[in-house]
Design an enzyme around this catalytic site. Structure first.
Site, PDB file in Angstrom:
ATOM      1  N   SER A  99      34.484  37.049  43.865  1.00  9.65           N
ATOM      2  CA  SER A  99      34.529  38.443  43.425  1.00  9.65           C
ATOM      3  C   SER A  99      34.698  39.383  44.611  1.00  9.65           C
ATOM      4  O   SER A  99      35.715  39.369  45.287  1.00  9.65           O
ATOM      5  CB  SER A  99      33.281  38.773  42.610  1.00  9.65           C
ATOM      6  OG  SER A  99      33.354  40.073  42.081  1.00  9.65           O
ATOM      7  N   ASP A 274      37.688  44.886  40.709  1.00 12.33           N
ATOM      8  CA  ASP A 274      37.247  44.003  41.778  1.00 12.33           C
ATOM      9  C   ASP A 274      38.116  42.746  41.757  1.00 12.33           C
ATOM     10  O   ASP A 274      39.049  42.637  40.952  1.00 12.33           O
ATOM     11  CB  ASP A 274      35.750  43.697  41.678  1.00 12.33           C
ATOM     12  CG  ASP A 274      35.358  43.027  40.361  1.00 12.33           C
ATOM     13  OD1 ASP A 274      36.246  42.810  39.508  1.00 12.33           O
ATOM     14  OD2 ASP A 274      34.167  42.727  40.179  1.00 12.33           O
ATOM     15  N   ASP A 276      37.942  39.535  40.829  1.00 11.64           N
ATOM     16  CA  ASP A 276      38.115  38.695  39.643  1.00 11.64           C
ATOM     17  C   ASP A 276      38.167  39.533  38.366  1.00 11.64           C
ATOM     18  O   ASP A 276      38.081  39.008  37.273  1.00 11.64           O
ATOM     19  CB  ASP A 276      37.010  37.647  39.556  1.00 11.64           C
ATOM     20  CG  ASP A 276      35.613  38.233  39.397  1.00 11.64           C
ATOM     21  OD1 ASP A 276      35.396  39.387  39.817  1.00 11.64           O
ATOM     22  OD2 ASP A 276      34.716  37.545  38.873  1.00 11.64           O
TER      23      ASP A 276
END
Length: 486
Positions: A99, A274, A276
């Site tokens: 992430s 972000d 992911d």
């Protein structure tokens, strides 16, 4: 394993590459996951990081050796794994992603059948123990087959050169590559009525993460249906070197590119994701960042417009705006401890249509109770068209009615001592004392929530008031002085 596995956290797996997480650890996790869940079929995917593919292939090898057949959906965001797990009816899903963590990190997010999250006390600890229990000789012997006898080179791994051979995975007859992208896009578009859309111009900043590919697919589907949305794409191409920095729009210093593009292109609003893309962040037409707290209220109202008896889940850090919107509309507001595992569990228990956190995680009942970074902006875009208001107009009155400080972190020598100081000063005068998540105290016209970090000596403060910005600012400064008085 000769050394302990240290990349398992409370809700997922995250670790520094080569010291905490590498192909061997990924293999162990895959093997343990398949064994612990008695999984017959598992879906895997990975974000754009250079090490995500090597880790994913090693994970797949472990899953296969553990008895599972693997479906690899390729480069994907976390929510695509959530969708594919339920859509394909498999026994579990794993997304390889770090992430918004630094570039020298990676990790995994794991779910069971029906996209039910796996956390420490719901299976993650057992997977860790099973992964740890495998002998080094056993792992090395089994992995050698999938590397075609080539010794794994740590530096090459870090640079994204896979050593587990995809062809050897396929030769097992238990590994396939399959895209669920079109079905996923059709599902997220089902949350809006495309006939409601009037012309919009939207800035979309993928941060060189996994969102760009999905946005292109959504754009194609919208064009095919004649929906008049124009996208201005920023940092769009997936790039695991992250030339424009790690995508984390929650940090104020990472918002300028999106805000500038909105203003320069006279866009209706902006979106940033972000890495992911399980979180999305919104900007109004003037390039102003909209705090996630007010988006929770906006989306709650969108669902209550369709069903005014619906149940809405929300986190306790800031809550008065959400509670006011939900109760005024006739719905049922339900407060829940912060964290995706808690939110999802409570949503399933209550059959809540929507859940939201101020951190920009938004959860949807019809999305297997999971969080999505694509559904929220689609709902907001539809609201702009049906309400005939700008995004700023839709949130302006709510921000004025319930101003909030935003989350303020304080790094301390002793977080427990700070919490005790706050309790001593404020608890005697509190009208409401709440400990759903940290310490929540209410005083009629203002309230605060104070939470300790689980992993570091940090205290997180949120303050809000009722229609009184000076009071909110005064109390925020007052609390910070008490917290930081070491």
């Amino acid at each position: 394993m000769s050394k302990p596995i240290t990349c398992f956290k409370a809700y997922d797996i995250r670790g520094e590459l080569n010291t905490q997480l590498d192909e061997e650890v990924a293999y162990r996790i895959g093997f343990a996951f398949a064994k612990e869940l008695s999984a017959q079929r598992v879906v895997v995917g990975g974000d754009v990081r250079l090490t995500s593919t090597p880790l994913k292939l090693a994970l797949a090898a472990g899953l296969i050796e553990g008895g599972a057949a693997v479906t690899d959906i390729g480069m994907a965001g976390t929510e695509e794994i959530y969708f594919a797990t339920t859509y394909l009816g498999v026994d579990g899903g794993i997304e390889v992603t770090a992430s918004h963590n630094p570039i020298n990190y990676n990790g995994m997010k794991l779910v069971k059948a029906n996209s039910v999250p796996i956390s420490g006390d719901t299976g993650l600890n057992a997977i860790k123990e099973a992964a740890q229990a495998l002998s080094d000789d056993e792992v090395n012997q089994r992995m050698a087959y999938y590397t075609d006898g080539v010794t794994i080179d740590k530096e090459a791994f870090f640079n994204g050169k896979a050593h587990i051979k995809e062809g050897l995975l396929q030769s097992t007859g238990r590994y396939e590559c399959k895209s669920c992208l079109n079905s996923y896009v059709a599902h997220v578009l089902s949350y809006v009525n495309l006939n409601n859309f009037t012309p919009l111009k939207i800035v979309a900043n993928a941060g060189n993460g996994a969102a760009g590919k999905v946005l292109d697919a959504i754009e194609s589907a919208l064009k095919e249906k004649g929906v008049p949305i124009e996208f201005i794409k920023v940092h769009h191409q997936p790039d695991g070197t992250f030339p424009n920095g790690i995508p984390n729009p929650l940090l104020p210093e990472n918002r300028a590119d999106t805000a500038q593009a909105v203003v320069e292109n006279n866009a209706d609003f902006g979106i940033a994701w972000d890495g992911d893309f399980d979180r999305c962040f919104l900007f109004d037409a003037q390039g102003n960042f909209i705090e996630g707290y007010y988006i929770v209220g906006l989306l709650a109202r969108a669902f209550l417009d369709k069903d005014n008896k619906a149940k809405i889940i929300y986190d306790p850090r800031v809550c008065w705006n959400t509670e006011d919107i939900v109760t005024t509309a006739g719905g049922t507001p339900i407060k829940c401890k912060t964290g995706h595992a808690f939110i999802k569990e409570r949503m399933r228990k209550e059959d809540a249509v929507y859940g939201g956190e101020m951190s920009a995680h938004h959860y949807f009942r019809d999305f297997a109770y999971c969080d999505s970074g694509m559904i929220p902006w689609l709902l907001v875009a539809e609201l702009l068209c049906t309400k005939h208001q700008t995004l700023a107009e839709m949130v302006k009155a709510r921000i004025a009615a319930f101003p909030s400080s935003g989350e303020i972190n304080s790094t301390l020598k002793d977080a427990d001592a700070a919490l005790e100081r706050v309790m001593k000063k404020y608890q005697p005068e509190a009208e409401v004392i709440e400990e759903i998540d940290g310490l929540g105290l209410e005083f009629g016209t203002w309230r605060f929530n104070l939470r300790k970090s689980n992993t570091e000596p940090v205290i997180r403060l949120n303050v809000e008031s009722r229609n009184d910005i000076p009071l909110m600012k005064e109390k925020t400064a007052e609390l910070l002085a008490v917290i930081r008085d070491e």
